[in-house]
Design an enzyme around this catalytic site. Structure first.
Site, mmCIF file in Angstrom:
data_model
loop_
_atom_site.group_PDB
_atom_site.id
_atom_site.type_symbol
_atom_site.label_atom_id
_atom_site.label_comp_id
_atom_site.label_asym_id
_atom_site.label_seq_id
_atom_site.Cartn_x
_atom_site.Cartn_y
_atom_site.Cartn_z
ATOM 1 N N ARG A 88 2.941 -10.981 5.648
ATOM 2 C CA ARG A 88 4.370 -10.977 5.971
ATOM 3 C C ARG A 88 4.706 -10.452 7.360
ATOM 4 N NH1 ARG A 88 7.598 -8.717 0.799
ATOM 5 N NH2 ARG A 88 9.396 -9.316 2.043
ATOM 6 N N HIS A 137 -3.956 -15.379 8.243
ATOM 7 C CA HIS A 137 -3.137 -14.181 8.352
ATOM 8 C C HIS A 137 -3.780 -13.104 9.210
ATOM 9 C CE1 HIS A 137 -0.596 -16.170 5.598
ATOM 10 N NE2 HIS A 137 -1.466 -16.125 4.602
ATOM 11 N N PRO A 171 0.811 -1.206 0.000
ATOM 12 C CA PRO A 171 0.000 0.000 0.000
ATOM 13 C C PRO A 171 0.847 1.259 0.000
ATOM 14 C CG PRO A 171 -0.239 -1.316 2.007
ATOM 15 C CD PRO A 171 1.003 -1.703 1.345
ATOM 16 N N GLU A 172 0.605 2.095 -0.959
ATOM 17 C CA GLU A 172 1.178 3.427 -0.995
ATOM 18 C C GLU A 172 0.022 4.392 -0.733
ATOM 19 O OE1 GLU A 172 3.754 3.980 -4.427
ATOM 20 O OE2 GLU A 172 3.889 1.825 -4.695
#
Length: 272
Positions: free
Chosen positions: A112, A93, A2-3
């Site tokens: 991650r 997750h 995400p930017e």
DNA sequence: AGCGGAACCTGTCGGC
DNA sequence: TGCCGACAGGTTCCGC
């Protein structure tokens, strides 16, 4: 992942649903998401809190709580927030569950595990936020500010744009797309950018980000919106990930190079 | 100031 | 099929 455009998309969607909701309970499945804050303290601090607002600063999500405190999240590469109905058990997750008073669940998930959640009494006391530079949509972000800031450094433009302490919110995808739109090479030393080029770069920053926000961000592999829908801006990328494909302007094959251990994509003909 | 490298952690994909 | 390396939207820290 995400930017700025992806975070902005998530913030807008959360803003439509979260204010007024209160936290009945917190479940933490992965304590290292909390940056060393003890789980018991995190849970106790949030239980009973209500959401007053949701904002974006750079790539951070800032949840304003009715007590005046803040919950600050960063998604890093694979973090997500989703609003779902409560499942029987956490998906693989899922890292943190916020159980809300309308029976729904705010889920922080992160494949991650680079993403972070933090509690802050005051935003200016949270160093990662305090370090951030100019907001691209701030009124103070002008072509002349940009020209002056570029002149102060010799670092290559690509790296310059991704430095969160200078402009907040740009990452690998949008730095590449912005430089393509501005016809500037990612390798160009920032101090060598002329006033005319700085004005072009300034327009490109806003134009590309605004277009990407309009398409709800970019989904390359796993970015998802709050409701699990995908962004659509991946269909409008012009250089990112396009190695060897013809430049949409001049047909020169798009080049891929390494800069600062990241891939950079650009057109060697159009971008100088 | 600026660069390279490594670290955090997990998954996917391509080559052999 | 299996193993191995490269790579991934980010950030920080360390050494030169």
């Amino acid at each position: 992942m995400p930017e700025l455009p992806e975070v902005e998309t998530i913030v807008r969607e959360l803003k439509a649903a979260l204010p007024g909701r209160c936290v009945l309970g917190v479940r933490v499945f992965r304590p290292d998401a909390l940056g060393g804050v003890p789980v018991a303290h995190f849970r106790a601090s949030l239980r009973g809190e209500c959401f007053a607002g949701v904002e974006r600063r750079g790539k951070f999500l800032v949840f304003r709580l009715t007590s005046g405190r803040f919950l600050v999240g960063h998604l890093r590469m694979t973090g997500k927030f989703a609003l779902v109905s409560r499942p029987a058990r956490p998906a693989p997750h899922h890292r943190v569950w916020f159980e809300l008073d309308d029976g729904s669940l705010l889920v922080f998930q992160d494949l991650r595990c680079f993403g972070t959640l933090a509690l802050a009494e005051r935003l200016e006391d949270y160093p990662p936020l305090a370090r951030l530079g100019m907001e691209p949509f701030s009124r103070r972000f002008t072509a002349s500010w940009l020209a002056g800031a570029l002149a102060a450094s010799r670092t290559p433009l690509k790296h310059w744009l991704m430095d969160q302490g200078r402009i907040a919110g740009l990452g690998n995808i949008y730095a590449a797309e912005i430089l393509f739109a501005a016809h500037l090479s990612p390798l160009r030393p920032s101090a060598e950018v002329t006033g005319t080029e700085a004005a072009r770069l300034h327009r490109a920053v806003r134009r590309v980000l605004r277009a990407a926000i309009g398409k709800n961000g970019t989904t390359i592999s796993d970015f998802r919106r709050v409701d699990e829908k995908r962004g659509e801006f991946q269909d409008f990328l012009r250089v990112y990930g396009k190695t060897g494909e013809p430049c949409p302007v001049c047909r020169t094959p798009i080049a891929r190079i390494r800069q600062q251990q990241r891939s950079s994509f650009y057109c060697p003909t159009c971008q100088r």
